[in-house]
Design a protein around this motif. Sequence first.
Motif, short mmCIF file in Angstrom:
data_model
loop_
_atom_site.label_atom_id
_atom_site.label_comp_id
_atom_site.label_asym_id
_atom_site.label_seq_id
_atom_site.Cartn_x
_atom_site.Cartn_y
_atom_site.Cartn_z
N PHE A 180 34.81 -26.81 0.24
CA PHE A 180 33.79 -27.75 -0.20
C PHE A 180 32.69 -27.95 0.85
O PHE A 180 31.57 -28.32 0.50
CB PHE A 180 34.44 -29.09 -0.56
CG PHE A 180 35.34 -29.01 -1.76
CD1 PHE A 180 34.97 -28.26 -2.87
CD2 PHE A 180 36.55 -29.68 -1.80
CE1 PHE A 180 35.80 -28.17 -3.99
CE2 PHE A 180 37.38 -29.60 -2.91
CZ PHE A 180 37.00 -28.85 -4.01
N ILE B 138 32.73 -28.94 -6.05
CA ILE B 138 33.53 -30.16 -6.19
C ILE B 138 33.27 -30.85 -7.53
O ILE B 138 34.10 -31.61 -8.03
CB ILE B 138 33.28 -31.13 -5.02
CG1 ILE B 138 34.48 -32.09 -4.87
CG2 ILE B 138 31.97 -31.90 -5.18
CD1 ILE B 138 34.50 -32.85 -3.58
N GLN C 232 36.02 -35.47 -7.24
CA GLN C 232 34.62 -35.15 -6.99
C GLN C 232 33.89 -36.29 -6.28
O GLN C 232 32.80 -36.10 -5.75
CB GLN C 232 33.90 -34.79 -8.29
CG GLN C 232 33.87 -35.90 -9.33
CD GLN C 232 33.21 -35.45 -10.62
OE1 GLN C 232 32.35 -36.13 -11.17
NE2 GLN C 232 33.59 -34.28 -11.11
N ARG D 64 38.44 -36.26 2.17
CA ARG D 64 39.07 -35.09 1.53
C ARG D 64 40.39 -34.75 2.21
O ARG D 64 41.36 -34.39 1.55
CB ARG D 64 38.11 -33.90 1.58
CG ARG D 64 36.89 -34.09 0.68
CD ARG D 64 35.80 -33.07 0.95
NE ARG D 64 34.59 -33.36 0.15
CZ ARG D 64 33.44 -32.74 0.30
NH1 ARG D 64 33.30 -31.78 1.21
NH2 ARG D 64 32.41 -33.06 -0.47
N LEU E 186 43.54 -34.25 -3.91
CA LEU E 186 43.16 -32.94 -3.38
C LEU E 186 44.38 -32.20 -2.84
O LEU E 186 44.52 -30.99 -3.03
CB LEU E 186 42.10 -33.09 -2.29
CG LEU E 186 41.43 -31.78 -1.84
CD1 LEU E 186 39.96 -32.03 -1.46
CD2 LEU E 186 42.15 -31.16 -0.64
#
Length: 204
Positions: free
Chosen positions: A71, A78, A85, A93, A99
């Motif tokens: 990302f 994303i 997102q 993250r 994730l």
Amino acid sequence: MGGTFTKGLQALNTKIQDDSSRDPLDDPPVPVPPDPRLPLTAKQVFNISKSWKGIARAMETTGITMFVKLFEENEDLITLFKKFQYLQTQESRMESLELAQHASIVMTTLDEGIRSLNKVDYLIDHLHSVGKFHTKIAGFRKENFWRIEKPFLAAVKETLGDRYTENMENIYKITIRFILETLSKGFDLADEEMKENKVLTNNI
């Protein structure tokens, strides 16, 4: 007892003579040639299978690192992931449970692929199935598969440290490219099947 010992020596001498009369080219048996569909030698398969054990012990961490790097380099991707997102920083993250769960799923696919390098028919069928599944993800294009290559290699390097030699880097590159190419082929196959079904439906 002496007779038994003598008989034992005679048997041993006979075995030595029999062994010496063999054609040295007959031993050991010729190894099975690698499957031509696999771009790796038998030694390379052995090396990556051994190296991958280090990744398997840190599967989730490696997966998270891979996606964080993905990302960082491809912010647009994303948007394909509704569950995370909203994660806009590297720290968020790294700490995201959503994730981490997705990273584990992807790493499980890669793990299955690398563990199945000696079972090429199964490996190709498995990767084709995963590739076909991605046609159901809105907005996903097969080119997106290839964006994982560099983040994957970077994450593996970070996990393995000094064990990530130049030779192992080359083997991992060959392997991930084969996996991504096969996933892309599966995506194409599903796309072709959908087009064929659409034509058949229109002709009914």
